[in-house]
Design an enzyme around this catalytic site. Sequence first.
Site, short mmCIF file in Angstrom:
data_model
loop_
_atom_site.label_atom_id
_atom_site.label_comp_id
_atom_site.label_asym_id
_atom_site.label_seq_id
_atom_site.Cartn_x
_atom_site.Cartn_y
_atom_site.Cartn_z
N LYS A 85 0.87 -1.19 0.00
CA LYS A 85 0.00 0.00 0.00
C LYS A 85 0.89 1.22 0.00
O LYS A 85 2.02 1.18 0.50
CB LYS A 85 -0.87 0.01 1.27
N1 GLU Z 1 -7.17 -0.08 -3.42
C1 GLU Z 1 -7.90 -1.24 -3.72
C2 GLU Z 1 -7.95 -2.19 -2.52
O1 GLU Z 1 -7.79 -1.77 -1.39
C3 GLU Z 1 -7.41 -1.91 -5.00
C4 GLU Z 1 -6.01 -2.41 -4.97
C5 GLU Z 1 -5.51 -2.90 -6.32
O2 GLU Z 1 -6.28 -3.00 -7.25
O3 GLU Z 1 -4.31 -3.17 -6.38
O4 GLU Z 1 -8.24 -3.34 -2.65
#
Ligand code: GLU
Length: 418
Positions: free
Chosen positions: A111
């Site tokens: 993240k």
């Molecule tokens: N931000 C989204 C999540 O928390 C998508 C992450 C992604 O597609 O890599 O799942």
Amino acid sequence: MKEKIGCCCYDNQTIFLDQAIKQLNLNADQKQLLLQSFREVSVQIPLKVEHGDKEIIRTFTGYRVQHNHARGPFKGGLRFHPNVQIDEIRALAQLMTWKTALVDIPFGGAKGGISVDPSTLSQQELETLTRRFVQKMEPVLGVNEDIPAPDVNTNPQVMAWIFDEYSKTNGNVPGIVTGKPLELGGLKGRLEATGYGVAYITSLALEQMNMALKGAKIVIQGFGNVGSYAALRLQAMGAHIVGISDKDGGLFHPQGIDIVAAAKFAQETGGLKGFFGGEKISNEKLLALPCDVLIPAALEGTINCDTEEKVQAQLIVEAANMPITHMADEKLRKRGIIIIPDILANAGGVIASYFEWVQNIQRFDWERNVVQTRMEEHLARAYEKTSSLAKQADVDLRTAAYQVSVSRVLRAIELRGF
Ligand code: GLU
């Protein structure tokens, strides 16, 4: 005990993980292996910004936490929000490891974020900030290393800048980031995927609870990309969306709000402020509305020890990441409320990201119906695996989901031998 909210995402995450670790009889070394991040990078990004009639230099902090890559490249979103700090990003990175493992896609978890309120910047300033973040993070990113995606306050345009900046030094690599605009190798259906996935999971859960989706009363907190598409889909499936909200407050209509009109209004004006499709209520009152299903689709920790008592729903579907604190989670479960955990409920987004990445690597273009069907297949398998384990081990759905994920990640670690 008084609950700390906002600064303790990582503690919450550890407690949820602990419940699964106990079930799996893991030792302290294995637990440590699962908890620690592979790499945590923080960067300072100076930026000239307009301030009244002069320009000043502000410095923003950006993060990328790579939690685990035993099952595949690091994968996870990038958020722009003033609350972004290392503890939050670390917890969310770990959550992505469990999410990708649960829905069985070949990724690990990561993240990132920048501590910024994007509404205070011009489009030009935001673009420069994004590009400088990519310049500084470039050594740890890569199509087979770490692939960012949209998250809170980031969108296809931000992903396009990331793709462009990265490609300046690495050639044309559309698979470096997912959630791109269609014109740049984006996937048909990626924008709606998280919200539609939430709607699909809600339908599976209601079916198992012997409750009809048609006519069900649903409240959705948060009307961004995830909340709005979940609302549109659920209304199209016959549910009544009786409450919605965004950061400026909520709306209530006992017969159901016209979600198509609300989504159009929010798209044109940037929010729900000034939309008169129901009675105005506070965000606090929204959580207390009588309903069958509550869908928190905003930020973490919104259902906590202060708000939990008022919740009247029978089912909570976690469209946001970590919307329920562990203390509230325990109390809600004691009251018999079913909770579909984030790593299952909102996994439609990262499943679609996986398809986009595969499509980019193959330089191929998938049709929307293929994306939708395959995403639902992944979600249905994960739902079935989680709910049958929960029944068999007599645990709640979150603990069961973590058990499935943790076992898969541990197995990959053991097989690889590091
Ligand atoms: N931000 C989204 C999540 O928390 C998508 C992450 C992604 O597609 O890599 O799942």
